[in-house]
Design a protein around this motif. Structure first.
Motif, short mmCIF file in Angstrom:
data_model
loop_
_atom_site.label_atom_id
_atom_site.label_comp_id
_atom_site.label_asym_id
_atom_site.label_seq_id
_atom_site.Cartn_x
_atom_site.Cartn_y
_atom_site.Cartn_z
N GLU A 41 3.30 5.85 -5.81
CA GLU A 41 3.04 5.94 -7.25
C GLU A 41 1.91 6.90 -7.56
OE1 GLU A 41 2.38 1.88 -8.47
OE2 GLU A 41 4.43 1.73 -9.26
N GLN A 42 0.85 6.87 -6.72
CA GLN A 42 -0.33 7.70 -6.95
C GLN A 42 -0.18 9.13 -6.42
OE1 GLN A 42 -3.00 6.69 -8.77
NE2 GLN A 42 -1.85 4.79 -9.11
N GLY A 43 0.76 9.32 -5.52
CA GLY A 43 0.96 10.64 -4.96
C GLY A 43 0.09 10.96 -3.77
N SER A 44 -0.68 9.99 -3.31
CA SER A 44 -1.51 10.15 -2.11
C SER A 44 -1.83 8.77 -1.57
CB SER A 44 -2.80 10.91 -2.43
OG SER A 44 -3.60 10.18 -3.36
N SER A 45 -2.20 8.71 -0.30
CA SER A 45 -2.47 7.42 0.32
C SER A 45 -3.66 6.74 -0.33
CB SER A 45 -2.73 7.61 1.82
OG SER A 45 -2.93 6.36 2.45
N VAL A 46 -3.47 5.46 -0.73
CA VAL A 46 -4.53 4.71 -1.39
C VAL A 46 -4.75 3.39 -0.65
CG1 VAL A 46 -4.07 5.71 -3.64
CG2 VAL A 46 -2.94 3.58 -3.00
N SER A 52 5.63 10.05 3.84
CA SER A 52 5.60 10.69 2.52
C SER A 52 6.49 11.93 2.50
CB SER A 52 4.16 11.07 2.14
OG SER A 52 3.61 11.99 3.07
N GLU A 93 -3.92 -0.61 3.67
CA GLU A 93 -4.08 0.84 3.77
C GLU A 93 -3.15 1.40 4.83
OE1 GLU A 93 -7.73 4.09 3.93
OE2 GLU A 93 -8.06 2.07 4.70
N CYS A 113 0.82 -1.21 0.00
CA CYS A 113 0.00 0.00 0.00
C CYS A 113 0.85 1.26 0.00
CB CYS A 113 -0.99 0.00 1.15
SG CYS A 113 -0.28 -0.18 2.80
N GLN A 170 2.34 1.70 -3.63
CA GLN A 170 1.32 2.17 -4.57
C GLN A 170 0.86 3.59 -4.25
OE1 GLN A 170 -1.68 -0.40 -6.14
NE2 GLN A 170 -0.65 -2.26 -5.44
N SER A 171 0.87 3.94 -2.97
CA SER A 171 0.52 5.31 -2.59
C SER A 171 1.55 6.29 -3.13
CB SER A 171 0.42 5.43 -1.07
OG SER A 171 -0.66 4.67 -0.57
N ILE A 199 -5.45 -0.57 -1.13
CA ILE A 199 -5.38 -1.61 -2.14
C ILE A 199 -6.30 -2.75 -1.75
CG2 ILE A 199 -3.05 -0.96 -2.82
CD1 ILE A 199 -1.99 -3.34 -1.25
#
Length: 388
Positions: free
Chosen positions: A264-269, A296, A286, A258, A261-262, A271
């Motif tokens: 990569e997305q630029g914010s907490s996501v 971050s 999460e 998580c 991938q966060s 999965i």
């Protein structure tokens, strides 16, 4: 293996912003709160520093100068760093509500979800203060881990799905019954108690900094999970060795990435999926919101590893033909070393992380063999033999 770096490694911050890091550290880990947590936990009966173990044989094998492994297997007899967090939060919650003086703590119930170690700490903390404790587990939590929690008097309930599903169920049951959730995962509107948990973890990094010596590590590899441990380690390092260029590497299972991938997305996501990994204490979909705020800002790198890498690291620590005292690590506890071994074995990845023959690496050995059956399967002997 030219694609190794992009598959398993991602930069979190190319350039660190000291002001952003300081704001996040001060907000999530206020200095007075950290001082109080350290003073409290070090006063508890049974407190003792856990060792920082140098591993020269593995350093030579990997071609780096030093590896220091902070071994949490003996922490308060619970077998992991988690002993510092959940139990501390339980004690603070009861103090906050004046329980045990004006009312009976037996009428107070704490509930938490766990993959094993956090629930053990919460159960121990509840036993210490005399309140009721309910721990929710998902099907992937082994019988050994469940029995270790139940030994402290907690009621164990299984919840279908993943760890994150059991977290959601803990909040639902708490709201329905008037219980108090003691989680290591913060979310919107629920930040105070997870912050207390993370403050307790600060004891570990304070010890490690003192034990390490004056010359700072060049790299720190820390397991993520929901991120509480990694955030606590980062704040301690920042306050002691800010602006020294320490690379802070966050490590996750590839099946439960998580943080990766966060980034990569630029914010907490969050999965989805089964999050199927033997590193069950890191099988989280999460990030804790407070941990994400710190990581971050201050982490430099993220690495994903597979179960085979974790198993190899467990065997390396246990000796693997080397004549030294075995280091007993659980599958999640060995994850930082696993990532270091993977990185050292791939020149592109090692270069991307700045690993050189002069590198000095601090690792968090976050747990001992808390699933003895799995340890026997991977290493080939009973973990109790190391201390027999």
């Amino acid at each position: 293996m030219t694609h190794c770096s992009t598959r398993f490694h991602r930069k979190v911050n190319d350039t660190l912003d000291p002001h952003r890091i300081q704001r996040a550290v001060d907000r999530v880990f206020p200095e007075d709160a950290m001082t109080f947590a350290i003073r409290t936990l070090t006063s508890w009966t049974g407190y003792a520093e856990t060792p920082l173990i140098d591993l020269p044989d593995i350093s030579r094998r990997l071609g780096i100068a030093r590896i220091g492994y902070k071994d949490e297997a003996s922490r308060f007899g619970l077998g992991s760093f988690k002993a510092l967090g959940g139990a501390y939060a339980v004690s603070r919650v009861l103090e906050r509500d004046n329980l045990g003086t004006e009312s009976d703590p037996q009428n107070f119930t704490v509930i938490s979800a766990t993959a094993g170690n956090h629930g053990r700490s919460v159960a121990w903390g509840a036993q210490r203060v005399g309140c009721r404790c309910i721990i929710l587990v998902h099907p992937g939590v082994s019988l050994d881990r469940r029995d270790a929690i139940a030994a402290y008097g907690a009621e164990i309930r299984e919840v279908p799905g993943t760890y994150d599903d059991s977290v959601d169920e803990a909040f639902r049951l708490a709201a329905e019954n008037g219980w108090t959730v003691v989680s290591d995962t913060s979310r919107q509107g629920y930040e105070d108690i997870p912050s207390l948990v993370m403050h307790g973890y600060g004891v570990m990094i304070e010890e490690a900094i003192t034990q390490w010596g004056d010359e700072p590590p060049t790299h720190v590899f820390v397991q993520v999970g929901v991120g509480g441990l990694a955030a606590a380690v980062l704040q301690g390092l920042w306050r002691r060795w800010a602006n020294t260029g320490v690379r802070f590497v966050c490590v996750e299972p590839a099946a439960a990435d998580c943080f990766f991938q966060s980034v990569e997305q630029g914010s907490s996501v969050k999965i989805e999926g089964e999050l199927a990994t033997m590193m069950v204490c890191l099988a989280c979909g999460e990030m804790s919101s407070r941990a994400w705020e710190v990581l971050s800002a201050g982490a430099t790198d993220a690495i994903r590893i597979d179960d085979m890498a974790a198993a190899q690291a467990m065997r390396l620590l246990a000796g693997d033909g080397v004549e030294r005292t075995p280091v007993i690590a659980g599958e999640s506890g060995a994850a930082g070393l696993a990532a270091l071994v993977v990185a050292a074995g791939h020149p592109e990845l090692a270069s991307g992380l700045g690993l050189t023959p002069d590198s000095r690496v601090l690792l968090s050995g976050s747990e001992g063999a808390l699933d003895p059956s799995l340890f026997r399967t991977i290493v080939g002997w009973d973990p109790d033999l190391a201390t027999a």
